[in-house]
Design a protein around this motif. Structure first.
Motif, short mmCIF file in Angstrom:
data_model
loop_
_atom_site.label_atom_id
_atom_site.label_comp_id
_atom_site.label_asym_id
_atom_site.label_seq_id
_atom_site.Cartn_x
_atom_site.Cartn_y
_atom_site.Cartn_z
N THR A 50 0.82 -1.20 0.00
CA THR A 50 0.00 0.00 0.00
C THR A 50 0.86 1.26 0.00
OG1 THR A 50 -1.84 1.11 1.13
CG2 THR A 50 -0.15 0.09 2.52
N SER A 54 -3.73 9.24 1.23
CA SER A 54 -4.08 10.19 0.17
C SER A 54 -3.22 10.01 -1.07
CB SER A 54 -3.95 11.63 0.70
OG SER A 54 -4.84 11.85 1.76
N GLY A 55 -2.61 8.84 -1.21
CA GLY A 55 -1.77 8.58 -2.37
C GLY A 55 -0.33 8.97 -2.16
N ARG A 58 4.05 7.09 -2.81
CA ARG A 58 3.93 6.21 -3.98
C ARG A 58 5.29 5.70 -4.43
NH1 ARG A 58 0.37 8.87 -8.29
NH2 ARG A 58 -1.29 8.04 -6.97
N HIS A 79 -0.61 -1.40 -5.11
CA HIS A 79 -1.79 -0.55 -4.94
C HIS A 79 -1.72 0.65 -5.87
CE1 HIS A 79 -3.22 -1.86 -0.67
NE2 HIS A 79 -2.57 -2.85 -1.25
N THR A 81 -4.21 4.31 -6.63
CA THR A 81 -5.42 5.08 -6.36
C THR A 81 -5.59 6.15 -7.43
OG1 THR A 81 -4.55 6.92 -5.04
CG2 THR A 81 -4.90 4.81 -3.91
N GLY A 110 -9.24 5.64 -3.46
CA GLY A 110 -8.39 6.39 -2.55
C GLY A 110 -9.19 7.40 -1.73
N ASP A 111 -8.59 7.84 -0.64
CA ASP A 111 -9.24 8.81 0.24
C ASP A 111 -8.98 10.23 -0.24
OD1 ASP A 111 -10.08 6.73 1.87
OD2 ASP A 111 -8.28 6.83 3.12
N SER A 129 -12.76 3.74 -8.73
CA SER A 129 -11.94 2.55 -8.95
C SER A 129 -12.33 1.77 -10.21
CB SER A 129 -11.99 1.64 -7.73
OG SER A 129 -13.31 1.30 -7.40
#
Length: 305
Positions: A50, A54-55, A58, A79, A81, A110-111, A129
């Motif tokens: 993960t 909030s991404g 990465r 993962h 998002t 994603g949030d 998604s």
């Protein structure tokens, strides 16, 4: 060293897999990789890796994925998002991960970023998604000429979602139509929640395997914090038993007992797999696996869709 491998959910024994996250600081990197090595030694079917809510992180996530590919035989699911990126940028990220050797993805909306009250698509980005699943399939066709070279997992919500069950099932149908291969559930604490989602999903036409995502229930502070983040309440009797434990070892045993009971319930209900949210702690996850007394012989194969 692992080779490119396509994660599938077989019809035989339940799969067993672990979620990891990239270390937040260089000082934690060695401990995080020790966790990876210990979990890999158990022979899981896959890892998922993960990044921040909030991404964020990465790049750090990609580094962990690369190292798993280079130094273990366990396929990593990367993962992705929709947060903070345009469609073109996300397509480029997918292509770069494929170049790294990744063949498996978990597509998430994603949030919302910190300070943003609700979900708003990034300008030029994706709405959710199911669109991300479709984008991954577009990249797959461009790279390989057809689908079948990549696997795409999505999320499912047995409990605590901000949406109704009907909305969640409708979302699963959209993800399925976009090309998802299987779903991994977010956290839940009772078998009925999982079984109810499966029943409603199947009645609506969802045929995706629904892998049960479970957190080892050994740390009451983590469980309480997770409840705040997800809206999924922790059973009060479990929190009471953890609080009443005489010491850390008894608390650990109480939490493992509760986790194994939940896992045995969902497996009896037909769960095709178990995905343990490790929070980069190997002992609770491995103790759950040991208690289940099921051999972890990898059944992951590269099978055409």
């Amino acid at each position: 060293m692992s080779t490119a491998s396509l994660v599938t959910v077989p019809s035989g024994r339940p799969t067993v897999s672990f979620e990891l996250y990239p270390p937040r600081t260089p000082a934690r990197a060695a401990a995080a990789w020790e966790t990876v090595e210990r979990l890999a030694a158990a022979g899981p079917d896959f890892f998922s890796v993960t990044y921040g809510a909030s991404g964020s992180s990465r790049d750090a996530s990609r580094d962990v994925v690369r190292r798993i590919l280079a130094e273990t035989s366990v396929p990593p699911i990367a993962h992705l998002t929709c947060v903070g990126a345009t469609r073109e940028e996300l397509g480029r990220v997918v292509g770069e991960l494929v170049d790294d050797g990744v063949r498996d993805f978990l597509a998430l909306r994603g949030d919302a970023p910190a300070g943003q009250s609700g979900w708003v698509p990034h300008p030029g980005g994706l709405n959710g998604s199911s669109e991300l699943v479709a984008l991954i399939r577009d990249v797959e066709r461009a790279r390989f000429g057809a689908t079948g070279a990549l696997s795409v997992a999505v999320a499912a919500y047995p409990a605590g979602s901000s949406h109704t069950r009907a909305q969640d099932v409708a979302a699963l149908l959209e993800k399925q139509a976009a090309g998802a291969d299987f779903a991994v559930t977010q956290v839940f604490y009772d078998t009925a929640a999982y079984a109810g989602l499966v029943e409603d999903a199947r009645s609506a036409g969802v045929y995706l395997p629904l892998v049960a995502g479970v957190i080892p229930m050994t740390d009451p502070r983590r469980l309480t914090r997770l409840a705040e983040l997800t809206g999924v309440p922790v059973p009060t009797d479990l929190l009471a038993r953890l609080a009443d434990a005489a010491d850390d070892e008894e608390r650990h045993r109480v939490g493992i007992d509760a986790t194994v009971e939940l896992v045995e319930g969902v497996v009896a209900a037909g769960a095709p797999g178990l995905h343990l949210y490790t929070f980069n702690q190997h002992r609770p996850a491995l103790d759950v696996v040991e208690r289940l007394r099921r051999p972890l012989t990898a059944t992951t194969t590269r099978t055409p869709r």
